[in-house]
Design a protein around this motif. Structure first.
Motif, mmCIF file in Angstrom:
data_model
loop_
_atom_site.group_PDB
_atom_site.id
_atom_site.type_symbol
_atom_site.label_atom_id
_atom_site.label_comp_id
_atom_site.label_asym_id
_atom_site.label_seq_id
_atom_site.Cartn_x
_atom_site.Cartn_y
_atom_site.Cartn_z
ATOM 1 N N VAL A 51 67.119 -11.049 107.591
ATOM 2 C CA VAL A 51 66.318 -11.484 106.440
ATOM 3 C C VAL A 51 66.962 -10.988 105.152
ATOM 4 N N ILE A 52 67.114 -11.902 104.205
ATOM 5 C CA ILE A 52 67.613 -11.574 102.862
ATOM 6 C C ILE A 52 66.629 -12.142 101.845
ATOM 7 N N ILE A 53 66.192 -11.317 100.912
ATOM 8 C CA ILE A 53 65.363 -11.819 99.802
ATOM 9 C C ILE A 53 66.336 -12.290 98.735
ATOM 10 N N ALA A 54 66.455 -13.608 98.610
ATOM 11 C CA ALA A 54 67.545 -14.179 97.820
ATOM 12 C C ALA A 54 67.133 -14.688 96.456
ATOM 13 N N ALA A 55 65.854 -15.053 96.271
ATOM 14 C CA ALA A 55 65.473 -15.689 95.006
ATOM 15 C C ALA A 55 63.998 -15.471 94.716
ATOM 16 N N VAL A 56 63.656 -15.627 93.440
ATOM 17 C CA VAL A 56 62.267 -15.543 93.000
ATOM 18 C C VAL A 56 62.057 -16.526 91.864
ATOM 19 N N ALA A 57 60.842 -17.071 91.792
ATOM 20 C CA ALA A 57 60.454 -17.921 90.668
ATOM 21 C C ALA A 57 59.040 -17.540 90.265
ATOM 22 N N ALA A 58 58.776 -17.590 88.971
ATOM 23 C CA ALA A 58 57.447 -17.288 88.447
ATOM 24 C C ALA A 58 57.153 -18.250 87.298
ATOM 25 N N ARG A 59 55.894 -18.325 86.897
ATOM 26 C CA ARG A 59 55.526 -19.210 85.794
ATOM 27 C C ARG A 59 56.211 -18.795 84.497
ATOM 28 N N ASP A 60 56.449 -17.509 84.357
ATOM 29 C CA ASP A 60 57.133 -16.950 83.184
ATOM 30 C C ASP A 60 58.512 -16.466 83.635
ATOM 31 N N ARG A 61 59.576 -17.115 83.167
ATOM 32 C CA ARG A 61 60.919 -16.751 83.633
ATOM 33 C C ARG A 61 61.273 -15.310 83.291
ATOM 34 N N SER A 62 60.850 -14.849 82.134
ATOM 35 C CA SER A 62 61.173 -13.472 81.751
ATOM 36 C C SER A 62 60.538 -12.476 82.725
ATOM 37 N N ARG A 63 59.335 -12.797 83.188
ATOM 38 C CA ARG A 63 58.683 -11.942 84.187
ATOM 39 C C ARG A 63 59.451 -11.978 85.507
ATOM 40 N N ALA A 64 59.904 -13.169 85.888
ATOM 41 C CA ALA A 64 60.687 -13.299 87.114
ATOM 42 C C ALA A 64 61.998 -12.522 87.010
ATOM 43 N N GLU A 65 62.620 -12.546 85.830
ATOM 44 C CA GLU A 65 63.878 -11.820 85.638
ATOM 45 C C GLU A 65 63.673 -10.314 85.754
ATOM 46 N N ALA A 66 62.588 -9.817 85.162
ATOM 47 C CA ALA A 66 62.300 -8.385 85.254
ATOM 48 C C ALA A 66 61.987 -7.998 86.705
ATOM 49 N N TYR A 67 61.278 -8.856 87.385
ATOM 50 C CA TYR A 67 60.920 -8.622 88.793
ATOM 51 C C TYR A 67 62.179 -8.597 89.661
ATOM 52 N N ALA A 68 63.070 -9.564 89.420
ATOM 53 C CA ALA A 68 64.317 -9.639 90.183
ATOM 54 C C ALA A 68 65.185 -8.405 89.960
ATOM 55 N N LYS A 69 65.241 -7.945 88.733
ATOM 56 C CA LYS A 69 66.027 -6.751 88.426
ATOM 57 C C LYS A 69 65.458 -5.526 89.123
ATOM 58 N N LYS A 70 64.149 -5.397 89.120
ATOM 59 C CA LYS A 70 63.497 -4.242 89.740
ATOM 60 C C LYS A 70 63.719 -4.216 91.247
ATOM 61 N N HIS A 71 63.728 -5.405 91.866
ATOM 62 C CA HIS A 71 63.792 -5.463 93.328
ATOM 63 C C HIS A 71 65.130 -5.971 93.855
ATOM 64 N N ASP A 72 66.142 -6.010 92.997
ATOM 65 C CA ASP A 72 67.504 -6.396 93.409
ATOM 66 C C ASP A 72 67.536 -7.780 94.060
ATOM 67 N N ILE A 73 66.880 -8.736 93.427
ATOM 68 C CA ILE A 73 66.889 -10.113 93.907
ATOM 69 C C ILE A 73 67.924 -10.886 93.094
ATOM 70 N N PRO A 74 68.925 -11.475 93.734
ATOM 71 C CA PRO A 74 70.067 -12.017 92.981
ATOM 72 C C PRO A 74 69.808 -13.290 92.191
ATOM 73 N N ILE A 75 68.873 -14.143 92.635
ATOM 74 C CA ILE A 75 68.699 -15.452 92.000
ATOM 75 C C ILE A 75 67.311 -15.546 91.371
ATOM 76 N N VAL A 76 67.259 -16.029 90.130
ATOM 77 C CA VAL A 76 65.995 -16.298 89.450
ATOM 78 C C VAL A 76 65.945 -17.776 89.114
ATOM 79 N N HIS A 77 64.880 -18.444 89.553
ATOM 80 C CA HIS A 77 64.695 -19.854 89.218
ATOM 81 C C HIS A 77 63.628 -19.989 88.141
ATOM 82 N N SER A 78 63.769 -21.024 87.336
ATOM 83 C CA SER A 78 62.863 -21.220 86.210
ATOM 84 C C SER A 78 61.531 -21.826 86.612
ATOM 85 N N SER A 79 61.449 -22.386 87.809
ATOM 86 C CA SER A 79 60.204 -22.999 88.263
ATOM 87 C C SER A 79 60.129 -22.931 89.782
ATOM 88 N N TYR A 80 58.917 -23.109 90.292
ATOM 89 C CA TYR A 80 58.738 -23.162 91.745
ATOM 90 C C TYR A 80 59.503 -24.352 92.326
#
Length: 420
Positions: A51-80
């Motif tokens: 299992v690899i946690i590879a990406a995250v998307a949130a309604r607010d991209r800036s929130r998704a970016e902060a979340y990805a940085k905190k949890h070492d998630i490499p890919i951030v998408h702008s939408s679901y």
């Protein structure tokens, strides 16, 4: 004992051993930057080689970016939608507000993604039937869809069930009780759990656990809701007619065989001493079984009556205990000549080799890690522990929730208008 508990908590919830990742590991995307994902998937995934946690998307991209940085998630998408369209993503974890589960689970399986779906699976039984009976899930090589009742995958819960469904020493279930509490103040007054339009409410949140427990303990679907009552502590929004969802629910169920089950779910528990203060209670399931005839000899009949209680089935890795008491009775000519009790307390942090399970596990494995292993096994088409939550189970869960709301004189949670 204390050291062992601290080790389980540290390794299970904070710093599990890092597993080297296989080339064919399942790449997960997170729909929503949720508070539950770190404990439910991100941390367990570190200990799983597939299992690899590879990406995250949130309604607010800036929130998704902060979340990805905190949890070492490499890919951030702008939408679901962008995440579902990512061809490198194999599976998604959906921990969005309840009212969005149906739509995004349906979108995900249409995008040929496997889905780990937070409970409750949908807003009502109508949605559940549409989702779990969808033709997309009947096709060859269909995506895997699992409602994430994580506690069911832990050996402690399965051990508890085996003790109350033991035909050699236990009669049929007579009465069961299941409770789930959260202390008053744990959730703020504007928490989405209180929003009816997002399918909130105590029964739709923590209440799904005791209801699920009762259904497994009783081994029959409840045919009648004898009593159900919600408690509303929050006022409607000023200037509107909006009614918040319930903060607590109690209910009593009856099966066709006559067994009863009692549910208590309270997301704003007050102290029994000072109502202004928060209260606390362990998650608990207690079962009383019918007396069982063990046979007769020399003119005497022997019987046994079992009661069993499980403490903290929701977080058994931290601590749990299964208390069993067998009351033995010997009768002659219908009169009691001797009676005695045999109590025992058990724990089960991992599968015993005698269980014959394909997954062994470690003492520090959380319910979420056990669940993740079974999800991977299902995707990889491998045998595992044998524990699973199938689509019909999820449908029956939502049917029981609907009947409970109806008995309480409350509206069912709203049905999504989304269609593929």
């Amino acid at each position: 004992m204390v050291f062992a508990a601290l080790h389980r908590i540290y390794a299970g919830f904070f710093n599990p051993p890092q597993a080297p990742k296989r080339d064919d590991a399942i790449r997960f995307g997170l729909l929503g930057a949720s508070n539950i994902a770190p404990i439910a998937l991100i941390t367990p995934a570190r200990a799983h080689s597939e299992v690899i946690i590879a990406a995250v998307a949130a309604r607010d991209r800036s929130r998704a970016e902060a979340y990805a940085k905190k949890h070492d998630i490499p890919i951030v998408h702008s939408s679901y939608e962008d995440l579902l369209n990512d061809p490198t993503i194999d599976a998604v974890y959906i921990a969005l507000p309840n009212g969005l589960h149906f739509e995004w689970a349906l979108r995900a399986i249409n995008a040929h993604k496997h889905v780990l779906l937070e409970k409750p699976s949908c807003s009502n039984a109508q949605e559940a039937k549409t989702l779990f009976n969808h033709p997309l899930l009947k096709a060859p090589n269909a995506p895997v869809l699992l409602e994430a009742f994580h506690y069911r995958f832990h050996p402690a819960w399965q051990t508890f069930l085996s003790l109350i469904h033991d035909n050699t020493m236990a009669g049929p279930v007579k009465d069961a009780f299941a409770q789930q509490y959260a202390p008053k103040g744990m959730f703020s007054n504007d928490d989405i759990r209180w929003r009816y339009d997002l399918s909130g409410g105590a029964l739709m949140d923590f209440g799904t656990y005791p209801l699920s427990c009762l259904r497994q303990i009783l081994r029959e679907e409840p045919t009648e809701v004898l009593q159900a009552q919600g408690r509303f502590d929050l006022p409607s929004k000023p200037g509107t007619q909006d009614q918040p969802a319930e903060q607590a629910m109690t209910a009593t169920y009856k099966t066709e065989s006559g067994a009863t089950g009692h549910l208590v779910a309270d997301l704003a528990t007050s102290s029994s001493w000072i109502k202004a203060l928060p209260g606390f209670g362990w998650p608990k399931c207690k079962v009383e079984l019918e007396e069982k005839d063990l046979g007769s000899s020399d003119g005497e009949t022997r019987s046994v009556k079992r009661t069993a209680t499980m403490w903290n089935h929701l977080m058994p890795t931290v601590y749990h205990r299964i208390d069993v008491e067998d009351t033995h009775t010997i009768r002659r000519d219908g009169k009691v000549v001797k009676t005695w009790k045999e109590p025992q307390s058990l724990k089960a942090y991992s599968w015993s080799p005698e269980d014959g399970r394909r997954v062994t596990g470690e003492d520090w494995w959380t319910t979420y890690l056990y669940q993740l292993h079974e999800f991977v096994n299902k995707v990889k088409k491998r045998d595992g522990s044998g524990v699973w939550v199938d689509g019909q189970d999820s449908i029956k869960q939502m049917e029981a929730i609907d009947r409970t709301y109806e008995k309480a004189g409350m509206k069912l949670r709203p049905t999504s208008t989304f269609k593929l």
